[in-house]
Design an enzyme around this catalytic site. Sequence first.
Site, PDB file in Angstrom:
ATOM      1  N   LYS A  35      99.915  31.598   6.434  1.00  0.00           N
ATOM      2  CA  LYS A  35     100.825  30.686   7.133  1.00  0.00           C
ATOM      3  C   LYS A  35     101.062  29.371   6.404  1.00  0.00           C
ATOM      4  CE  LYS A  35      97.210  28.731  10.024  1.00  0.00           C
ATOM      5  NZ  LYS A  35      96.303  29.032  11.125  1.00  0.00           N
ATOM      6  N   ARG A 128      89.726  25.625  21.549  1.00  0.00           N
ATOM      7  CA  ARG A 128      91.118  26.045  21.389  1.00  0.00           C
ATOM      8  C   ARG A 128      91.223  27.369  22.133  1.00  0.00           C
ATOM      9  NH1 ARG A 128      94.190  26.557  15.605  1.00  0.00           N
ATOM     10  NH2 ARG A 128      93.710  28.755  15.882  1.00  0.00           N
TER      11      ARG A 128
HETATM   12  C1  LIG Z   1      95.146  29.209  10.554  1.00  0.00           C
HETATM   13  C2  LIG Z   1      94.119  30.124  11.063  1.00  0.00           C
HETATM   14  C3  LIG Z   1      93.130  30.627  10.188  1.00  0.00           C
HETATM   15  C4  LIG Z   1      93.009  30.199   8.746  1.00  0.00           C
HETATM   16  O1  LIG Z   1      92.470  28.906   8.667  1.00  0.00           O
HETATM   17  P1  LIG Z   1      92.067  28.234   7.255  1.00  0.00           P
HETATM   18  O2  LIG Z   1      91.317  27.030   7.628  1.00  0.00           O
HETATM   19  O3  LIG Z   1      93.339  27.942   6.543  1.00  0.00           O
HETATM   20  O4  LIG Z   1      91.231  29.240   6.542  1.00  0.00           O
HETATM   21  C5  LIG Z   1      92.218  31.525  10.712  1.00  0.00           C
HETATM   22  N1  LIG Z   1      92.245  31.905  12.000  1.00  0.00           N
HETATM   23  C6  LIG Z   1      93.171  31.440  12.873  1.00  0.00           C
HETATM   24  C7  LIG Z   1      93.131  31.891  14.292  1.00  0.00           C
HETATM   25  C8  LIG Z   1      94.135  30.523  12.436  1.00  0.00           C
HETATM   26  O5  LIG Z   1      95.048  30.063  13.301  1.00  0.00           O
END
Ligand SMILES: *Cc1c(COP(=O)(O)O)cnc(C)c1O
Length: 364
Positions: A35, A128
């Site tokens: 993302k 969250r």
């Molecule tokens: C964005 C996201 C990740 C990845 O997070 P990083 O810190 O970029 O590794 C993993 N799990 C969820 C649910 C996320 O929203």
Amino acid sequence: MYPRLEINIPKLKHNVSTLSDICKTHNLDMAMVTKVYCAIPEVVKEISQENVDYLADSRVENLKNLQHINLPKILLRIPMISEIKDVIEYVDISFNSELKTIYKLNEEAKSKGKIHKIVLMFDLGDLREGYFEENEFFKVVDEVLRLENIKLFGIGTNLTCYGAIMPSTENLGRLARLSKQIERDYNMPLEFVSGGNSSSIDLLQKWNMPDGITNLRLGEAIALGRETAYGNIIKGTYQDAFKLVCEIVELKEKPSLPIGEIGMDAFGNVPVYEDKGILKRAIVGIGKQDINIDGIMPVDKKIEILGASSDHMILNVTNSEKNYSVGDTIEFLVEYGGLLTACTSKYVFKELIYNENKEEVAYN
Ligand SMILES: *Cc1c(COP(=O)(O)O)cnc(C)c1O
């Protein structure tokens, strides 16, 4: 074309395979989270060949654009009921925390003759997404296992996002215990127990990851070579696979203090300025519409970012050893917020670099 985000494919590939090796050493599989660079399909195609087990993104739209890549696709954000058609069509595994939504997924999957896999999220304290009470969690598991077109693929958690809670042997141990309890109560193996994001790397490398965790979902660790519990660089990775390049449109000597009565700036804030005398100021053609200016750092460390409005960013180049001129470019390294915004801005041109020149730019 400027402003331009240069994406160094060999460096990214190297980061992917380094992180994948780290995961494999600890018997974990790895979901590559796309993302932060908006899952640019050409980038994902190039780098997903390096021992990646899953592609993961928070947006269905991004996963929809990756259909030509033959890896299971995970939707990280809890689905909106309004997007369920697309979830069933384009996503193999979705993360969930609401039965109402899961029922809708089941209905849609049934109408398409599909089995949709879900991961139930448990909240270990970061506050969250996810179930918070174990009783409720087990009731939901019970209910999910009755649904004909839903398969319980696993459970997962997310940490260090809202509450900044660090992953630990204790909190992730609790997730592992929940998975063992499900396996025992229902006499079925859970393939997928996902122990977090880039903030779990430190625990892993200290050999403190509890048994029973099978997966990590890595975005920042791959893109920027950083673990996110302490913000440390991950040994053997590049921090400069992404680089922002901007062009100077004005270069003038002006005072550091604005002249006249100070009101509000372009964003409604009342600014405070420090008198540093006459400065050599460069304006580059990028602004807050494109970039979070707190998330970028000039490669030339003698350059200071003074501020920005929507389309102009002002730099203090007084102390730089380089004698800049209008039309020259200035390079920036990016942090997470800088990368996210630069990728999302349609005004920032994306250039993929394929040559093997892996010379490093120092991050700190
Ligand atoms: C964005 C996201 C990740 C990845 O997070 P990083 O810190 O970029 O590794 C993993 N799990 C969820 C649910 C996320 O929203």
